[in-house]
Motif scaffolding. Structure first.
Motif, short mmCIF file in Angstrom:
data_model
loop_
_atom_site.label_atom_id
_atom_site.label_comp_id
_atom_site.label_asym_id
_atom_site.label_seq_id
_atom_site.Cartn_x
_atom_site.Cartn_y
_atom_site.Cartn_z
N ALA A 174 -18.64 -31.80 40.20
CA ALA A 174 -19.21 -32.28 38.93
C ALA A 174 -20.73 -32.41 39.01
CB ALA A 174 -18.58 -33.62 38.56
N ALA A 175 -21.23 -32.93 40.14
CA ALA A 175 -22.68 -33.09 40.30
C ALA A 175 -23.39 -31.74 40.34
CB ALA A 175 -22.98 -33.88 41.57
N LEU A 176 -22.78 -30.77 40.99
CA LEU A 176 -23.38 -29.43 41.08
C LEU A 176 -23.47 -28.79 39.71
CD1 LEU A 176 -24.50 -27.31 42.99
CD2 LEU A 176 -22.19 -26.46 43.34
N ARG A 177 -22.44 -28.95 38.89
CA ARG A 177 -22.48 -28.41 37.53
C ARG A 177 -23.57 -29.10 36.70
NH1 ARG A 177 -17.96 -25.33 36.31
NH2 ARG A 177 -16.28 -25.46 37.86
N GLN A 178 -23.70 -30.40 36.90
CA GLN A 178 -24.71 -31.16 36.14
C GLN A 178 -26.12 -30.71 36.50
OE1 GLN A 178 -24.38 -33.42 33.78
NE2 GLN A 178 -26.52 -34.07 33.66
N LEU A 212 -25.56 -36.95 43.47
CA LEU A 212 -24.37 -37.21 44.29
C LEU A 212 -24.29 -38.67 44.71
CD1 LEU A 212 -24.39 -34.01 46.53
CD2 LEU A 212 -22.52 -34.71 45.04
N ASN A 213 -25.41 -39.24 45.15
CA ASN A 213 -25.39 -40.65 45.57
C ASN A 213 -25.09 -41.58 44.40
OD1 ASN A 213 -25.85 -40.68 48.41
ND2 ASN A 213 -27.99 -40.12 48.09
N GLU A 217 -21.71 -43.87 44.81
CA GLU A 217 -22.03 -45.25 45.17
C GLU A 217 -20.83 -46.17 44.94
OE1 GLU A 217 -25.27 -48.77 44.09
OE2 GLU A 217 -25.17 -46.93 42.90
N MET A 218 -20.07 -45.94 43.88
CA MET A 218 -18.93 -46.78 43.58
C MET A 218 -17.84 -46.71 44.65
SD MET A 218 -16.95 -44.49 40.70
CE MET A 218 -15.54 -45.58 40.75
#
Length: 313
Positions: A174-178, A212-213, A217-218
């Motif tokens: 998801a982070a890479l797509r964002q 990513l962090n 974090e959660m």
């Protein structure tokens, strides 16, 4: 977001000392069976106690931690390296705090201008907060194996860490797509000063690391390093983009050739005039410039022609 993690402060004993005491107790249990009926009853009770006490041992290697739970209540985390004995009724969830690699396979996304591209990354992650890792996400259910015939489930460190790795993989996707959607693939459709996925380098990697962090974090997980390791156009447009890149390379090369040819022609005309080699009017200069540019800019070597008449017909 604050942490609820704290160190385990309940009663604990050196494991080797407790092991010695349990060996002495075992000798007493064996001896009690020779004391008649009362001794057998006492020995049976002590055997049960001995088995229960035997479940209190815990061993920790460097960069390992054990989350202590007493009948559902969080009692802290033990990070001290060594061999210990704690309350045998404590549930002990061992976790690895060591760094791990994750290679995310290339995925198809659309860049800032809508071009489909393939992009992948490699990252280094590790657990940072054991409380969040165990209780803020459903890691224990994910790590539990399929129930057995008696309905019970088993727990292991490897399964627990595999569950965390699966969580990291999903969030990394998801982070890479964002992040990929915030940049163009290259400067073909955007200004040269704008950061792109190809030229961004460290800037893009920093954005990816921060994203990513923020997402992990959660879960008490920290990303130590994240880098894009694969970047290419999607197969359906790769051939077209390759031809465009080749055309741009040819145009760029031609610009350099013309620039150099014009400079050489200018130098030649200036030398002829400075040294009074020959007088040329505008028509002769134009013809000379044309011939020199043809020779200098041609793809093939020029064929010499012997002129037996005047310099210009």
């Amino acid at each position: 977001m604050g942490t609820k993690e704290f160190a385990f402060k309940s009663f604990k004993v050196n494991g080797f000392l407790m092991l010695f005491l349990l060996l002495l107790m075992l000798c007493g249990v064996v001896f009690s069976f020779f004391l008649g009926v009362a001794g057998i009853i006492t020995g049976s009770f002590l055997t049960l106690v001995w088995i229960i006490l035997l479940c209190g041992f815990v061993k920790l290697e460097p960069n390992e931690a054990v989350v202590m739970i007493f009948f559902g209540k969080y009692k802290g985390v033990l990070r001290e390296t060594g061999f210990f004995w704690v309350n045998p009724f404590m549930s002990k969830k061992k976790l690895s705090m060591r760094a791990r690699n994750l290679n995310v396979n290339p995925i198809k996304v659309n860049d800032k201008v809508g071009n489909p591209i393939l992009i992948g990354l490699v990252l280094v992650w590790k657990l940072k907060d054991t409380y969040k890792a165990m209780f803020e996400i459903d890691a224990q259910t994910m790590a539990a194996s399929k129930p057995g015939k008696d309905g019970s489930v088993t727990y292991s460190v490897s399964k627990q860490m595999d569950a965390f790795e699966n969580f990291v993989a999903v969030q990394s996707d998801a982070a890479l797509r964002q992040v990929a959607g915030q940049y163009a693939y290259d400067n073909n459709l955007v200004s040269d000063s704008e950061i792109t996925l190809r030229s961004g380098g460290d800037e893009v990697n920093v954005d990816l690391l921060n994203e990513l962090n923020n997402r992990l974090e959660m879960a008490g997980i920290e990303i130590v390093e994240a880098r894009i390791n694969y970047l290419a156009y999607a197969p359906e447009i790769a051939a077209v983009m390759l031809r465009r890149q080749q055309a741009e390379a040819i145009i760029s090369a031609r610009e350099k050739i013309v620039e150099g040819a014009v400079s050489m022609v200018k130098m030649a005309l200036e030398r002829i005039e400075d040294e009074n080699i020959i007088e040329m009017d505008s028509d002769k200069k134009a013809a000379m410039v044309s011939n020199l540019l043809v020779v200098l800019c041609a793809d093939e070597s020029a064929q010499p022609v012997l002129n037996t008449g005047t310099l210009y017909q």
